[in-house]
Design an enzyme around this catalytic site. Structure first.
Site, short mmCIF file in Angstrom:
data_model
loop_
_atom_site.label_atom_id
_atom_site.label_comp_id
_atom_site.label_asym_id
_atom_site.label_seq_id
_atom_site.Cartn_x
_atom_site.Cartn_y
_atom_site.Cartn_z
N ASP A 38 1.07 -1.21 0.16
CA ASP A 38 -0.15 0.14 0.05
C ASP A 38 0.86 1.49 0.09
O ASP A 38 0.54 2.30 0.50
CB ASP A 38 -1.06 0.10 1.36
N ASP A 39 2.11 1.14 -0.47
CA ASP A 39 2.93 2.42 -0.35
C ASP A 39 2.63 2.99 -1.77
O ASP A 39 2.96 4.57 -2.01
CB ASP A 39 4.41 2.07 -0.59
N ASN A 169 5.84 8.84 -1.13
CA ASN A 169 4.60 9.33 -1.43
C ASN A 169 3.45 9.47 -0.82
O ASN A 169 3.66 9.33 0.37
CB ASN A 169 4.15 7.72 -2.33
N LYS A 478 17.63 -55.68 0.82
CA LYS A 478 18.71 -55.16 -0.04
C LYS A 478 20.21 -56.02 0.44
O LYS A 478 20.82 -56.43 -0.64
CB LYS A 478 18.96 -53.70 0.31
N SER A 546 18.90 -45.08 0.41
CA SER A 546 18.97 -43.92 -0.37
C SER A 546 17.90 -43.40 -0.84
O SER A 546 17.34 -43.68 -2.09
CB SER A 546 20.03 -44.31 -1.74
#
Length: 635
Positions: A38-39, A169, A478, A546
């Protein structure tokens, strides 16, 4: 009484051509408006478009109609609606995306980017600032310097914008009070100096009322400086500055329409190139002479920064997309390790050690980012300890690429100093960065050539080097299957080595935990060891959970095509839990074991594994037989 002078078609055509020629040679200024919510950023740009007569009648009529719907502050037109194009922006009265608008005056052409003020859209602001020559930092005269004012000012400075215009502003809402203006300028000056902004221009304005926008305002008789448009028309643009720098052009495309023509196309980043100039192609370092500089309009005697051209050489030397053509006597550096400022732009935190794509100019390489040296608090400029970077965080970190890239510090060359990081799996842009300098160790450490090659090592063992990468949940089997595969290969006189996840954590990786970052570093180190072993001609077998695709892809990219064999040991989690011989799942379920894959840490299943083993459908011995058949069946 004199006779009237009638203008001929030829005279009219001359006037049109003269106008077009003048317009063609106008300089282009790219600037952004930024600041807090809102600037008045959108309103200011709308006012500039309106006052420069860049709005068509139908647009004006639509704007007046929309302004009545949303209501205005005593004005017929809500200028912000010219820029806020998204429905959400109009509904909420805020800027979300970066909006680009073009306008021109008698003296210059402009491209302005309206950047969002909310902190959550800081990444959008960085996008707009990356190509800007000037930044208009807006401040609401009623509120003064705010957090976003500081954040955006710091980012603009980091992104190399040296021209800062402080637009105070809404002066109409503080009765054009000079004391208010002076106090804000003094506060901003103290902050600006603390972050390295040595100079800026301050102007009191009202975007809504038009004060000091395109003409001097009687309401600020105490202000004797330029109005905003005067400043925009007079400031030096980057293209003019870049012309005085050494010649640099990143090659975007090798132009080979026929056998008689071979040129290298791109946009000149800095400097000037002429026919007959000696040039050097990097990173190879090969030199040549410019035979011609070609554009769609024909050959040029010279071309300057900002122009897109095709350069032809006198002789045939290797040059391709991603290479950089530079002046032979003053080339840029090439390196693979850097210090950089990084602005993190993704919702997911940065993961130190993970491989991302790094794009710098036309160069694309794999890169990893180490844990930040520090994060910057934009409010206090303090350097804070940090292990990662989150959305909109700004930090300084070391970046390592998988091969040398041509670069210059961002403060000297945006094209060769600014980069983005891209997630390898999702293709999301996750960060923007600015290179500071190369690290000395990158220049001092060189790859030592050896006489015995990896192929010779493998030939002596009568086998092809491979990395067989087992991945799957804990308890999937695994290690059992990997051990059977090695035993079977050993009986066949194959030279192997088995790297097991638990075993390497007793030595090589005993300093690592089980956080996401540590898991990534664990796999990186194992990948490097596996690569060295494959260079020795071995068949390397690894058994690691992994869990992340990106790290498995990282290891794959270290090896030659066909050498990385991903084996997905596909076991449902309920089956893995039943086999829980180590009791890990039970501990994870009870909360005693954190970051356990499948429970409170994700497992990303392979999408294109070379081998898939369904342990519910075959025994470990059958799985080992299948894997060995695949390994030896194709050499």
């Amino acid at each position: 009484m004199t006779d009237p002078v009638y203008r001929t078609d030829a005279l009219i055509a001359e006037d049109i051509e003269a106008y077009l020629e003048k317009h063609r040679h106008k300089t282009m200024l790219r600037f952004i408006t930024c600041g807090s919510v809102d600037d008045g950023k959108s309103t200011l740009i709308g006012r500039l478009l309106y006052d420069s007569k860049m709005i068509f009648e139908d647009q004006l009529a639509s704007l007046e109609s929309d302004s009545k719907k949303v209501g205005t502050q005593g004005q017929d037109i809500d200028f912000a609606l010219l820029v806020d194009g998204l429905a959400a922006e109009r509904e909420q009265g805020i800027t979300i995306d970066v909006a680009y608008r073009f306008f021109s005056t008698e003296n210059r052409k402009f491209i302005v980017a309206d950047c969002p003020g909310h902190e959550q859209y800081t990444r959008n602001m960085v996008t707009g600032a990356s190509t800007a020559d000037l930044a208009v930092i807006l401040i609401d005269a009623r509120k003064g310097v705010l957090t976003q004012t500081r954040r955006h000012s710091f980012l603009c400075h980091q992104l190399g914008i040296s021209n800062i215009l402080l637009a105070v502003n809404k002066m109409d809402l503080v009765d054009y009070d000079q004391a208010t203006f002076d106090a804000i300028v003094d506060e901003y000056r103290d902050f600006a100096q603390s972050i390295g902004i040595s100079d800026f221009t301050a102007i009191p304005i009202s975007g809504l009322a038009g004060d000091n926008i395109t003409s001097a305002s009687a309401n600020t008789s105490w202000y004797a400086g330029e109005h905003l448009m005067q400043h925009l028309e007079g400031v030096e643009v980057r293209s003019e500055i870049n012309q005085a720098k050494p010649f640099r052009m990143a090659v975007q495309w090798v132009n080979r329409p026929n056998l008689d023509f071979r040129g290298f196309s791109g946009q000149i980043a800095t400097g000037v190139v002429r026919k007959g100039d000696s040039v050097r192609v990097l990173p190879s370092g090969k030199t040549s002479t410019v035979k011609s500089v070609v554009t769609l309009d024909g050959e040029l005697d010279q071309a300057i920064a900002g122009q897109s051209v095709t350069i032809c050489f006198d002789d045939e030397i290797d040059c391709s997309r991603g290479d950089v053509i530079a002046g032979a006597d003053n080339p840029p550096e090439a390196a693979d390790q850097f210090e950089a400022t990084i602005v993190w732009m993704d919702d997911e935190d940065m993961i130190p050690g993970r491989a991302y794509w790094l794009q710098l100019g036309t160069q694309t390489v794999a890169a990893t980012v180490q844990a930040p040296k520090y994060e910057i608090n934009v409010n206090t400029m303090d350097q804070l300890a940090a292990k990662t970077l989150s959305l909109n965080s700004i930090g300084v970190a070391e970046v390592t690429t998988d091969r040398s890239i041509v670069f210059e510090p961002y403060t000297e060359n945006r094209t060769l100093g600014g980069f983005v990081l891209i997630d390898k799996l999702t293709n999301r842009t996750v960060a923007a960065g600015m290179l500071h300098f190369s690290l000395r160790r990158a220049q001092n450490v060189h790859w030592q050539a050896v006489d015995i090659t990896r192929d010779q090592h493998a030939a002596m063992k009568n086998q092809r080097a491979r990395v067989v990468w087992f991945t799957g949940l804990s308890g999937s089997g695994k290690s059992t299957i990997a051990n059977l595969v090695e035993k079977k290969l050993h009986r066949m006189n194959r030279h192997t080595f088995l790297l097991d996840g638990d075993n390497v954590r007793h030595g090589l990786n005993k300093d690592l935990g089980f956080t996401e970052a540590d898991r990534i570093e664990n796999i990186r180190r194992v990948g490097e060891v596996a690569k060295l072993m494959s260079d020795a001609g071995l068949i390397v077998i690894t058994a690691f959970i992994s869990p992340f695709r990106a790290e498995r892809q990282m290891v794959r990219s270290m090896l030659l095509d066909g050498e990385f064999i991903e084996v997905f040991v596909d076991t449902p989690i309920e089956v893995a839990e039943e086999r829980d011989v180590k009791g890990l799942y039970k501990k994870a379920r009870s909360g005693e074991l954190k970051n356990f894959t499948g429970i409170d840490s994700p497992y990303e299943t392979p999408q294109n594994a070379e081998i898939r083993i369904d342990t519910t459908a075959m025994t470990p011995q059958e799985a080992a037989d299948k894997i060995v058949d695949v390994l030896l069946g194709d050499g």
